[in-house]
Design an enzyme around this catalytic site. Sequence first.
Site, short mmCIF file in Angstrom:
data_model
loop_
_atom_site.label_atom_id
_atom_site.label_comp_id
_atom_site.label_asym_id
_atom_site.label_seq_id
_atom_site.Cartn_x
_atom_site.Cartn_y
_atom_site.Cartn_z
N ARG A 128 0.92 -1.14 -0.10
CA ARG A 128 -0.15 -0.11 0.00
C ARG A 128 1.00 1.33 0.06
O ARG A 128 0.48 2.06 -0.75
CB ARG A 128 -0.91 0.16 1.33
N ASP A 185 -7.64 20.26 -13.61
CA ASP A 185 -7.97 18.86 -14.34
C ASP A 185 -7.61 18.88 -15.83
O ASP A 185 -8.13 19.54 -16.60
CB ASP A 185 -9.35 18.43 -14.17
N LYS A 222 -8.29 7.83 -19.05
CA LYS A 222 -8.62 8.28 -20.09
C LYS A 222 -7.48 8.35 -21.09
O LYS A 222 -6.98 7.43 -21.57
CB LYS A 222 -9.20 9.74 -20.16
#
Length: 378
Positions: free
Chosen positions: A46, A169, A194
């Site tokens: 993690r 963004d 994306k």
Amino acid sequence: MGFATDCIHAGQEPDPTTGAVTTPIYQTSTYVQEGLGKHKGYEYARTHNPTRRALEKNLAALEGGTDAYCYASGMAATNAVLTLVKSGQRVVVSDNVYGGTHRLFTKVLAQYGVEFAFLEANDAQALDASAGRFDLLWIETPTNPLMKVCDIAALAAVAKKRKALLVVDNTFLSPALQRPLALGADIVVHSTTKFLNGHSDSVGGAAIVKTEKHAQWLQYVQNAIGAILSPFDSWLTLRGTKTLHLRMPRHEENTCQVAPFLYNHKKVDRVLWPGFPDHPGHQVHKHQATGFGALVSFDLGSLEAAKKVLSRVRLCSLGESLGGVETLISHPATMTHAGYTQEQREGLGITNGLVRISVGCEDAEDLVKDLEHALSVL
């Protein structure tokens, strides 16, 4: 190094054990330590993973940042960045943003005492005059799905005057076409799902930062909250960035044929794409980006018309997402922005007839024919 070279090599070295030219998928949950407090820099997956770290270094290089940290989704990355604001502080957001961002800000984070104000941000001077005090400014450019353009450098100055952070963004353009940190932004966020991944086979997010202070905090949050990007998703995205410099020109080349076709079609009411000279943000976009991107929105006038067209496309795939090599087409009002109220959508101009298309890397002639066939039903 040049951008193409960074896409292929940044953050990556041949595997020291085997010499493998591709970064291995370190599919492990933990690492054997030589003794108490004695390890090779990796204790628990993690906290650290070599595959994820290779991708983070790669993305930091592509965006020109100090460092980058990857998360399980674009929304997880957004949530991590918003831990930089505290209860009682104020965040100004460009009025048109991705529906998931709006939902997180208004339905979740607002419950913890953070104030959110959604304001028109494509006029920096007007925003400066009306925004008042804020601690963080969050923008998209171009915006989703209305393709509004925000002047990054001008808004960076507005934020700096208030000693506030500017977060951009950059999902719609990727660092291949726009690099907000170089224009004054403090942090860049991506849905790696994306264009960075580019193959519609991974979900992830990333935050790229300018300062070491923000890097240390976002790494701490990544470990503390645990919304990490898996080794396999890291590897898939790293594979995607290797061809980013090849894919983005193809996306845009096709869009330069699809967008004018839609613009000139008599059944299409309006087409939103910053590549058109009559787009209000055309000149600003030309100044701050090196391309106009592959996202186009067009209005068919009614929900019924949109349904008819979307039911007839064959090559264009109806689905939520964007940035894949295949062309994806969607209906914002019932898909990506369904979380807005009807009144909010109408106020912004997200009509029931609005359709958004993410132009892929197929042959442009085939895409035009598919759209022509679909529009013929009207």
